[in-house]
Design an enzyme around this catalytic site. Structure first.
Site, PDB file in Angstrom:
ATOM      1  N   ASP A 115       0.821  -1.205   0.000  1.00  0.00           N
ATOM      2  CA  ASP A 115       0.000   0.000   0.000  1.00  0.00           C
ATOM      3  C   ASP A 115       0.859   1.260   0.000  1.00  0.00           C
ATOM      4  O   ASP A 115       1.612   1.508   0.938  1.00  0.00           O
ATOM      5  CB  ASP A 115      -0.892  -0.016   1.244  1.00  0.00           C
TER       6      ASP A 115
ATOM      7  N   ASP B  76      -2.491   6.225  -5.943  1.00  0.00           N
ATOM      8  CA  ASP B  76      -2.664   5.313  -4.811  1.00  0.00           C
ATOM      9  C   ASP B  76      -2.841   3.884  -5.309  1.00  0.00           C
ATOM     10  O   ASP B  76      -3.628   3.627  -6.220  1.00  0.00           O
ATOM     11  CB  ASP B  76      -3.883   5.741  -3.988  1.00  0.00           C
TER      12      ASP B  76
END
Length: 471
Positions: free
Chosen positions: A150, A347
């Protein structure tokens, strides 16, 4: 005697010469008869859905330090049910929880004060948004764990025995620090403990061990901050790597053991491994959950990569400056200030791309004008426009190319897999971009639109690059 020039030929010449000016007309969106076939793609409808069999073939561009990337859903998953896929509504629900958390982090409105007290009470078990997992080794002797990677998170953590506060289900055996000779809790006076206090709750145990607490919009982890040996590959082993050893964790992480933090803080993996990898990593997300990609560290960079600066306006995340959008080869008439108002981040864990309302409206209108051959449906409150392709099963459909432009003239020509998303089988297939609801909130370039690109994070040089055909 000269042969007369046909009227059709003159129209063609005029169209060829004047087309570059078409998109400059104020308020003008692109009509299908103003484009060429090169700005459209023929897509087989069935390719919008993953295969039931995993394709393990994957190219890695001269990267020795590379990990296989798999979706947490579909036949390639190593942690979940290979036959289970979330609905579009569920993807959106998880996405929105994650987006809310990211925006809170950006605005600094989220407070970690009292997070330990919160964890002692009932915290709703929600879902973590991220979608791709890798396998790394922890401890001595090494044990392998599947972690969701992430770019929006900093701390790398895994669930730890004895899970005294409760843990979520995972496929791997949970990490037991008592069985590792290299595990060591960090003291409250240690530098990592002081720095983690900027990103999470921080406290001390009765034995002066550093406690951490991170509350996501989609879950949480509380435990001991520690150092441990992290193994990326047999030749890349990092001793005294700072991790979170979570003994109270909540949320559904699809059978994984925790998170691999690729964010921008000193505790994130790129910073901790900078002496080896020079703050450089890249990933390629596969076009389908029935294929694999890769996450690579250090090494060479594809010569095909085009780089755009990481903006300093969003220091805690990977901010990029969007300069425009094109549909069917034409730049949409969107004032650049629309993208600059709140900024944009890239992201790895947010699924769809979230656009300012003005930009989404222009994109949606232009896309609809080029899709008039297909039946428009009612759609959903969050996904527009949507189409009924049930009469086109096994057929090819023709869709316009969509490109996102970033500062420096970098164009990301979105792969077919990043343009449409099935919302309800073939009866409702929607544009895979969603509306922020206003022009003031942070925009997010999601992972669906990043598929098949080698996305290069050269953090040391402050740039993010995109190379087509990465996997």
């Amino acid at each position: 005697m000269a042969t007369p020039i046909s009227l059709a030929f003159l129209r063609y010449v005029l169209l060829f010469l004047l087309c570059p000016l078409c998109s400059l007309k104020k308020g003008h969106t692109v009509a299908a008869n103003e484009t060429t076939k090169s700005y459209f793609r023929n897509v087989n409808v069935n390719s919008l859905f993953p295969s039931s069999v995993c394709d393990h073939s994957n190219k890695v561009l001269n990267k020795a330090s590379s990990l296989k990337v798999v979706s947490k859903y579909g036949p390639c998953t190593v942690t979940g049910d290979p036959k289970t896929f979330p609905s579009a509504a569920e993807i959106l629900r998880r996405d929105q929880l994650r987006v809310k958390s990211i925006r809170a982090k950006h605005s600094m409105n989220s407070s970690t004060t009292g997070v330990f007290n919160e964890m002692k009470t009932t915290v709703p078990t929600t879902h973590f948004g991220g979608g791709y997992a890798v396998t790394v080794g922890l401890g001595t002797p090494k044990k392998d764990f599947s972690l969701l990677f992430d770019t929006g998170s900093d701390l790398t953590w895994t669930q730890c025995e004895p899970c005294s506060g409760g843990c979520f289900p995972q496929n791997d055996e949970k990490f037991d620090p008592t069985k590792s000779t290299s595990y060591k809790n960090l003291s409250c006076s240690s530098e990592p403990c002081k720095s983690i206090g900027k990103e999470s709750a921080q406290g001390c145990s009765s034995s002066n061990s550093c406690l951490y607490g991170v509350k996501y919009g989609t879950g949480y982890t509380v435990g001991f901050l520690a150092t441990e040996t992290l193994t990326i590959t047999p030749s890349d082993v990092f001793e005294n790597f700072v991790i979170g050893c979570g003994e109270r964790n909540g949320g559904s992480f699809s059978g994984t053991a925790g998170l691999l933090g690729l964010g921008r803080s000193p505790v994130a993996l790129p910073s901790q491994t900078s002496s080896t990898y020079k703050n450089l990593f890249s990933y390629c997300l596969p076009a389908s959950s029935s294929s694999t990609g890769h996450l690579s560290f250090g090494g060479g960079v594809s010569q095909a990569a085009k780089f755009t600066p990481i903006t300093s306006k969003i220091p805690e995340l990977y901010g990029l400056d969007v300069s425009g959008i094109s549909v069917g080869g034409r730049k949409l008439p969107i004032d650049p200030s629309v993208f600059r108002t709140a900024g944009t981040i890239i992201d790895s864990g947010t699924t769809l791309t979230y656009l300012p309302s003005t930009a989404h409206s222009a994109l949606s209108s232009a896309f609809q004008e080029m899709m008039t051959n297909y039946t428009l449906t009612k759609g959903t409150s969050d996904l527009q426009p949507c189409y009924d392709f049930s009469k086109h099963a096994n057929d090819n459909i023709t869709i316009p190319r969509i490109s996102i432009f970033f500062e420096g003239g970098v164009e990301v020509d979105i792969d077919d897999s990043g343009i449409l998303i099935p919302a309800n089988g073939l009866e409702e297939v929607c544009l895979a971009f969603t509306d922020n609801g206003n022009d003031k909130d942070l925009a997010i370039f999601g992972n669906v639109q990043q598929k098949t690109y080698e996305v290069v994070y050269d953090v040391a040089k402050g740039m993010v690059g995109f190379a087509p055909g990465g996997c």
